[in-house]
Design an enzyme around this catalytic site. Structure first.
Site, PDB file in Angstrom:
ATOM      1  CE  LYS A 110      -4.224  -2.044   1.681  1.00  0.00           C
ATOM      2  NZ  LYS A 110      -3.852  -3.467   1.837  1.00  0.00           N
TER       3      LYS A 110
HETATM    4  C1  LIG Z   1      -4.455  -4.525   1.086  1.00  0.00           C
HETATM    5  C2  LIG Z   1      -3.659  -5.785   0.948  1.00  0.00           C
HETATM    6  C3  LIG Z   1      -3.990  -6.779   0.001  1.00  0.00           C
HETATM    7  C4  LIG Z   1      -5.220  -6.683  -0.887  1.00  0.00           C
HETATM    8  O1  LIG Z   1      -5.141  -5.703  -1.887  1.00  0.00           O
HETATM    9  P1  LIG Z   1      -6.456  -5.149  -2.595  1.00  0.00           P
HETATM   10  O2  LIG Z   1      -6.019  -4.010  -3.429  1.00  0.00           O
HETATM   11  O3  LIG Z   1      -7.373  -4.726  -1.480  1.00  0.00           O
HETATM   12  O4  LIG Z   1      -7.046  -6.268  -3.391  1.00  0.00           O
HETATM   13  C5  LIG Z   1      -3.165  -7.883  -0.101  1.00  0.00           C
HETATM   14  N1  LIG Z   1      -2.092  -8.024   0.697  1.00  0.00           N
HETATM   15  C6  LIG Z   1      -1.735  -7.100   1.617  1.00  0.00           C
HETATM   16  C7  LIG Z   1      -0.546  -7.332   2.479  1.00  0.00           C
HETATM   17  C8  LIG Z   1      -2.502  -5.937   1.773  1.00  0.00           C
HETATM   18  O5  LIG Z   1      -2.148  -5.028   2.708  1.00  0.00           O
END
Ligand SMILES: *Cc1c(COP(=O)(O)O)cnc(C)c1O
Length: 467
Positions: A110
């Site tokens: 993120k």
């Molecule tokens: C948020 C997240 C996901 C999922 O991603 P999306 O964009 O919500 O599909 C997968 N792995 C981790 C570690 C995350 O923080």
């Protein structure tokens, strides 16, 4: 480039307007009017670009209301905080290319989007002489990535609610050890759902929302999707250098459909056949894999798994794909989303052929996650985090021998050390950014899960919109 709502209820707007709007005012999601195509020659000419240079080439095709030199500066600043020069390096283990997206300040993918969004907000607010009070609820990863995206920035305050003692120790400390004046951590005596519901109710108070210029950080902001398109293209280019063939597949651990939707945009941009298949992998919260395999998009009970960042039911970015699936028909999209809001389900089995051309999907259990972490460690001496393991397991099951596969590694294993230790009896190495975190000073306000009390706290500590 103009931006439109999936529900067709607003006039076209610019990129910067789309960023500041977040959710479209008609309740839909914002999308560019067209998706720029990249020809083979252009792609070849990008081979030697650094990550920030490539990010500029891609983003500038979607952004025409920020001067190029400013955009370059924003991008450079956003990726200078990553601990790897390559920003998102690829490592190769057997048949698997692992795309490490966790070298940002909070060790999860993120950061790639939120480092950029924080700088972009700061830039746009300055140009407008305006302010923003961001409020959000987190179950763990998003909160710290958002806090690191905006810490210390002028014109922005951020309020993050997390459920007291129900996030991991590391996750809690990644948030509460940030002592910048503009960061307000609130631990609520309640669950993540309580926090999310409080935030929604505060946003629904429209006069409060406007008075305090409340903004959100969730994954529906177009700028987040756009920032994520870059690493798909970057990794395609780098795998093509290793392999004879330039076609690749991707395996993507999915929750809110944001990350994989960026892959879908990359697939549309790149020359046909560059990305062959996008494999969507869910944990036992399997609404999206049921949708892809049977056209059944229906809510069920939330399950708690060893991959908490994917414990999600309704996927907030799903509507963007639905819009393309309906051939950009906003009336149809709106009707289907209203049906989903009313009944908690929609049946898309009529569109099954197209859906299966766009994605493959599978569901991975907690037991399979542990097995995959363990077998990958034995074979390659490389430690997967539980989210990444879900994508890798899907890749093991669905890949074809002739096509290279890139597995998105969405978090550093040290963020989920307990799950990893249970699987392989060894703890992952602790990266430098977590050294000493257990003894650092923290700041956090413990509050009852009471909407009015929290709203009053936000009002008291918000930046003043009138000055
Ligand atoms: C948020 C997240 C996901 C999922 O991603 P999306 O964009 O919500 O599909 C997968 N792995 C981790 C570690 C995350 O923080």
């Amino acid at each position: 480039m103009q931006y439109l709502s999936t529900r067709g209820g607003i006039p076209p707007i610019s990129f910067t307007q789309a960023v500041m709007m977040g959710l479209a005012e008609d309740g839909g999601l914002l999308l560019p009017r067209t998706i720029p195509r990249i020809g083979c020659e252009t792609l070849l000419s990008w081979q030697e670009l650094s990550y920030p240079e490539l990010a500029f080439e891609i983003m500038s095709r979607f952004i025409d209301d920020i001067p190029g030199s400013d955009l370059r500066e924003l991008i450079n600043k956003s990726y200078a905080t990553f601990s790897s020069d390559e920003v998102t390096p690829l490592v190769h283990h057997g048949d698997y290319h692992i795309l490490e997206l966790f070298h940002g300040p909070t060790l999860a993918f993120k950061d790639v989007a939120l480092q950029f969004l924080g700088n972009l907000f700061e830039y746009l607010l300055k140009a407008d002489n305006s302010i923003l009070n961001i409020i959000g609820a987190t179950s763990g990863d998003t909160g710290s990535a958002a806090i690191y995206g905006v810490r210390g920035k002028e014109r922005i305050n951020i309020f993050i609610l997390h459920p007291h003692k129900r996030v991991s120790e590391v996750q809690e400390r990644q948030m509460t050890t940030v002592l910048d004046d503009n960061v307000f951590n609130i631990a609520i005596e309640g669950s993540f759902d309580d926090g999310q519901s409080i935030v929604k109710r505060i946003f629904n108070d429209i006069s409060f929302k406007n008075k305090y210029r409340l903004g959100s950080i969730n994954s529906i902001n177009w700028a987040r999707v756009l920032a994520q398109v870059v690493y798909y293209v970057h990794s395609c280019i780098h795998v093509a250098k290793h392999e004879k063939d330039s076609t690749v597949d991707f395996a993507i651990p999915t929750g809110n459909f944001g990350d994989i939707f960026a892959g879908y945009i990359a697939k549309k941009m790149l020359p046909p056949g560059t990305i062959r298949q996008l494999i969507l992998a869910t944990n036992s919260n399997d609404i999206l894999s049921r949708f892809i395999n049977n056209g059944d998009y229906s809510l069920s009970d939330l399950k708690i798994t060893s991959s908490p960042s994917m414990d999600i039911q309704a996927a907030s970015n799903f509507e963007r794909y639905l819009y393309y699936l309906m051939d950009s028909d906003s009336a149809k999209t709106k009707k289907l989303m209203e049906e989903f809001a009313a009944n908690g389900k929609i049946d898309l089995s009529d569109s099954q052929d197209q859906i299966k051309r766009d994605f493959a999907a599978t569901t991975v259990s907690d037991a399979e996650v542990a097995e995959t972490i363990s077998s990958f460690y034995k074979e390659f001496d490389y430690i997967l985090d539980p989210h990444t393991a879900i994508g890798v397991k899907a890749a093991m099951d669905l890949k074809t021998a002739s096509v290279p596969i890139i597995c998105l590694a969405t978090a550093h294993p040290a963020k989920f050390g307990d799950v990893v230790k249970d699987a392989i009896n060894t703890s992952p190495d602790i990266p430098e950014s977590l050294h000493g975190i257990e003894t650092k000073e923290t700041r956090c306000k413990l509050m009852a899960a009471d909407k009015n009390a929290i709203q009053a706290f936000v009002a008291e500590h918000s930046l003043d919109a009138s000055s």
